[in-house]
Design an enzyme around this catalytic site. Structure first.
Site, short mmCIF file in Angstrom:
data_model
loop_
_atom_site.label_atom_id
_atom_site.label_comp_id
_atom_site.label_asym_id
_atom_site.label_seq_id
_atom_site.Cartn_x
_atom_site.Cartn_y
_atom_site.Cartn_z
N ARG A 1 0.80 -1.23 0.00
CA ARG A 1 0.00 0.00 0.00
C ARG A 1 0.83 1.27 0.00
O ARG A 1 0.45 2.24 -0.65
CB ARG A 1 -1.07 -0.04 1.09
N THR A 2 1.96 1.29 0.68
CA THR A 2 2.69 2.56 0.76
C THR A 2 3.22 2.97 -0.60
O THR A 2 3.10 4.11 -1.04
CB THR A 2 3.84 2.46 1.79
N ARG B 1 12.30 3.48 0.95
CA ARG B 1 12.04 2.58 2.08
C ARG B 1 13.22 1.63 2.20
O ARG B 1 13.69 1.08 1.20
CB ARG B 1 10.74 1.79 1.85
N LYS C 1 24.32 -5.65 -8.36
CA LYS C 1 25.63 -5.73 -9.03
C LYS C 1 26.73 -5.18 -8.14
O LYS C 1 27.83 -4.89 -8.61
CB LYS C 1 25.60 -4.94 -10.35
N HIS D 1 8.07 6.13 10.16
CA HIS D 1 7.23 5.99 8.97
C HIS D 1 6.34 7.24 8.97
O HIS D 1 5.15 7.18 9.28
CB HIS D 1 6.41 4.71 9.10
C1 NCD Z 1 3.64 -0.77 7.88
C2 NCD Z 1 5.13 -0.75 7.61
O1 NCD Z 1 5.59 -1.15 6.55
O2 NCD Z 1 5.81 -0.30 8.51
N1 NCD Z 1 2.83 -0.92 6.77
C3 NCD Z 1 2.55 0.15 5.98
O3 NCD Z 1 3.40 0.91 5.59
N2 NCD Z 1 1.26 0.34 5.68
C4 NCD Z 1 3.28 -1.68 8.97
C5 NCD Z 1 3.56 -3.14 8.81
O4 NCD Z 1 4.22 -3.58 7.88
O5 NCD Z 1 3.10 -3.88 9.67
#
Ligand code: NCD
Length: 292
Positions: A49-50, A99, A77, A127
């Site tokens: 989703r992110t 990320r 690489k 986050h």
């Molecule tokens: C979270 C994450 O990746 O930190 N998810 C997200 O970004 N919606 C929480 C999780 O992975 O549990």
């Protein structure tokens, strides 16, 4: 130029401006505010989703998105992430969304770029856009009256970057943060009230935020099984009863471990509202950082 590494990068006023923009974006049709801009997403950790939320947000504002498939990029690489990012920067993108499993990695990239870095999650640290969308969901539900509201963040608070960002952000808006976790997931700090069982404070709560056990950051040797953990930490209708509580979860939800099937269908559960709000919040963040 401004980056978004943690929520404290934005003042309260800036956050309220982001909320005002997000509110508009929820009402309005796609537009061309970021036409001609290019946003690179660089995800070294899994995401559903992110990543799609950032991409849809960018496209709603008319920007182009280049998603680097890190598995097939130069990282495999032997190139360092710093060189990868310096090379992407040399192509003049307008923002880089990153990320990574390592805490502090997005922060350390700041010196290698001439465009905003947006942290989409670094290890168990932060986050920020998730916390902003969580706060926005709460803020809208209570028409801005967040002062004095009480939340319990329930589950793997120690290893969750969502908890990490929220426990720093929510108190700035007058929300009292309580943590509910088994001892093995407790957070080492006296700054928050911590409980083993949500039943100890459920009568005082306005908001529950359930978390997934971050099994990629530890192996759950503390419990016999997730089902054993769920006996105390799964949010069910039986637990919530008829209380006036809203329930949040950042996703992905482990059904019947984090939240029961039945509770997921309850109108007090705001998981999909969070997802919708997430696109609007990320659009507002992109607009703010890119058009500055
Ligand atoms: C979270 C994450 O990746 O930190 N998810 C997200 O970004 N919606 C929480 C999780 O992975 O549990």
């Amino acid at each position: 130029m401004q980056h978004l590494i943690r929520t404290s990068d934005f003042s309260k006023e800036e956050i309220l401006d982001i909320f005002a923009d997000a509110r508009e974006f929820l009402k309005s049709k796609p537009n061309e505010i970021l036409k001609g801009k290019i946003i690179v997403t660089l995800f070294f950790e899994n995401s559903t989703r992110t990543r799609s939320s950032f991409e849809i947000a960018a496209k709603r504002l008319g920007a182009e998105v280049v998603s680097l498939d890190v598995g097939t990029s130069s990282a495999s690489k032997g190139e360092t992430i710093y060189d990868t990012v310096a090379n992407i920067n040399a192509m003049n993108p307008d923002a880089i969304v990153v990320r990574h499993s390592e805490c502090g990695l997005p922060e350390s990239l700041k010196g290698f770029v001439e465009c905003p870095i947006i942290n989409a999650g670094d290890g168990r640290h932060s986050h920020p856009t998730q916390a902003l969308l969580d706060l926005f969901t709460i803020y809208e539900h209570y028409n801005g009256e967040t002062e004095g509201k009480k939340i319990a963040i329930v589950g793997d608070v120690r290893n969750s970057r969502v908890a990490g960002s929220n426990r720093r952000l929510l108190p700035r808006f007058g929300i009292e943060v309580n943590l509910v976790a088994p001892d093995c997931f407790k957070y080492e700090s006296d700054d928050f009230k911590q409980y083993n069982n949500i039943r100890e404070i459920i009568d005082e709560l306005d908001i529950i935020m359930s978390l997934r056990s971050q099994l990629e950051r530890h192996n759950l040797t503390y419990f016999e099984s997730l089902n054993e953990y769920a006996k105390d930490y799964c949010i069910t209708n039986e637990l919530v009863g008829d209380r006036d509580i809203i329930l949040l979860h950042p996703g992905p939800v482990n059904r019947n471990i984090d939240i029961s099937d039945e509770m997921l269908k309850d109108p007090r559960t705001k998981v999909l509202t969070q997802v919708t709000n997430g696109v609007a919040i990320r659009a507002a963040v992109l607009k703010k950082l890119i058009l500055k």
